[in-house]
Enzyme design. Structure first.
Site, PDB file in Angstrom:
ATOM      1  CG  ASN A 144      -2.114  -0.891   1.068  1.00 26.27           C
ATOM      2  OD1 ASN A 144      -2.735  -0.893   0.014  1.00 26.27           O
ATOM      3  ND2 ASN A 144      -2.427  -1.659   2.093  1.00 26.27           N
ATOM      4  CG  HIS A 194      -7.560   1.002  -0.031  1.00 29.50           C
ATOM      5  ND1 HIS A 194      -6.568   1.116   0.913  1.00 29.50           N
ATOM      6  CD2 HIS A 194      -7.652  -0.326  -0.312  1.00 29.50           C
ATOM      7  CE1 HIS A 194      -6.073  -0.084   1.173  1.00 29.50           C
ATOM      8  NE2 HIS A 194      -6.720  -0.969   0.445  1.00 29.50           N
ATOM      9  CE1 TYR A 244      -8.526   1.213   3.735  1.00 29.71           C
ATOM     10  CE2 TYR A 244      -9.610  -0.559   2.540  1.00 29.71           C
ATOM     11  CZ  TYR A 244      -8.586  -0.106   3.354  1.00 29.71           C
ATOM     12  OH  TYR A 244      -7.627  -0.987   3.784  1.00 29.71           O
TER      13      TYR A 244
END
Length: 421
Positions: A144, A194, A244
């Protein structure tokens, strides 16, 4: 076939190992190399990996090393799951943004930018070494923020595809609620990493019946509870946002919560200590139940499926991945990295056609894409002004006074990882 996992000392890794062992017919790995600079963790994880392979009858060899160049030499695919700065850096990412009234989270907002600035240069260095060792190797990025990291890899000309477990996690949850096999559930999944929405849930195939209205009507409370969003919101939207999206749709509520409870980083650090103690038990030969709480559920199945398809094996031809837009979403640049279903094969991932996107979602996607462009520029070229511009562009920051304060905090907390400071 040789596969390499960079960040192999992660507590995530037994999840991956379990998938390689169970799905060995889909992806016949002969040599699995775990590489990590943390020798103590690597020894514990490597030992458990060998025991999992042995218990499940996998004939492949598990190798552990801290030598990156040796690890990637001859690898057909390299999986990236590293965390620059470790949980200590994550703890900071989740803390100092709250001082300015902004969400503290490791992949989005100011914390996500900090992680991108630390991570992109390291990943690009690894990728160059992979390319020198084997120009035909595929890089599968689970590191990420996946969208920004994957875009950096693709812009540098690497054979790379980004992977996230949000889609496969929702597929499994929806299948359980509907009482069908996961393979029968196909998602109309659209957005950025996300920052995604399920605009359809189809049974039997990509052209199958859309049962999303039924899913929300019959199981809306369960879905809403899992997302921690109110059911009336889901009913009004008619889609299922990823969890998210709560950072955007309930920003102030989330900030208040984060200020009054231990950080996720602290929780994960405690779990990691417990997991590593378990991994050191020579009697343990399967992934422990606690690992499910660590995160990354179903990551192994998604990773095996993707690697198999890229390497000409038995992987699914259609998978949700992160790759170049290439006109799929006409309101975004062609070189934006989007997360959508794609046709995956030996030549890489090609996004499948997507239905027109509601402006309510398209607008936010465009905003965050602009932020990601500025974030990547800051990660590649450095400079306080570039950091400020990226923060000012992010919809979770947006105000210049916040952006100024966050810029100072980001640099102060990450100076050791930023070559330009």
């Amino acid at each position: 076939m040789k596969l390499t996992v960079v960040g192999g000392g992660s507590t995530y890794t037994p999840e991956l190992i379990d998938g390689f062992a169970r799905l060995r017919q889909t992806l016949p790995v002969e040599e699995l190399v775990l590489v990590d600079p943390a020798a103590d963790r690597l020894e514990l994880v490597g030992g458990l990996a060998r025991r999992i392979f042995a218990k499940q009858g996998h004939s492949g060899r598990v190798v552990t090393t801290s030598d990156l160049d040796a690890a990637v030499d001859g690898a057909a695919a390299v999986l990236l799951q590293l965390r620059v700065g470790g949980q200590a850096a994550r703890q900071q990412d989740e803390t100092w943004p709250l001082e300015c009234g902004c969400v503290g989270q490791e992949t989005t907002g100011a914390g996500g930018l900090a992680k991108a600035l630390r991570t992109v240069p390291v990943v690009l260095d690894i990728a160059e070494r992979v390319r020198r060792a084997n120009p035909d190797a595929w890089i599968i990025d689970f590191t990420n923020p996946v969208g920004i990291v994957t875009r950096a890899l693709l812009k540098a000309g690497h054979r790379a595809v980004g992977l996230c477990n949000v889609a496969i996690g929702l597929q499994r949850k929806f299948a359980a609620l509907l009482g069908v096999a996961p393979a029968d559930v196909h998602l109309d999944h659209v957005g950025l990493n996300h920052l995604t929405w399920e605009t359809g849930v189809r049974l039997g195939g990509p052209e199958g019946e859309d049962v999303l209205p039924r899913l929300l009507a019959e199981h809306g409370e369960a879905v809403a509870a899992d997302l921690r969003l109110p059911l009336p919101l889901l009913d009004r939207l008619g889609v299922v946002p990823s969890y998210y999206l709560r950072y955007y749709y309930a920003h102030d509520e989330v900030v208040d919560e984060l200020r009054t409870k231990p950080s996720r980083a602290a929780e994960v650090a405690a779990m990691e200590r417990e997991l590593l103690a378990m991994y050191g038990d020579p009697a343990l030969d399967e992934k422990p139940a606690l690992l499910a709480r660590r995160g990354g559920a179903y990551y192994s199945e998604a990773a095996v499926d993707l690697a198999a398809a890229l390497l000409g094996g038995a992987g699914s031809p259609h998978q949700v991945v992160n790759t170049y837009n290439r006109g799929t979403l006409p309101f975004l640049p062609d070189d934006a990295v989007i997360e959508v279903p794609a046709a995956v094969g030996g030549e890489g991932a090609a996004p499948l056609p997507v239905a027109p996107v509601d402006p309510l979602y398209a607008g936010l996607m465009a905003n965050v894409t602009a932020y990601e462009d500025l974030a990547l520029d800051a990660a590649l070229r450095g400079g306080r002004d570039r950091v400020f511009r990226a923060l000012l562009a992010h919809p979770l920051v947006g105000q210049y006074a916040y952006a100024e304060q966050l810029t100072d905090r980001l640099i102060a907390h990450n100076r050791e990882h930023l070559a330009w400071t």
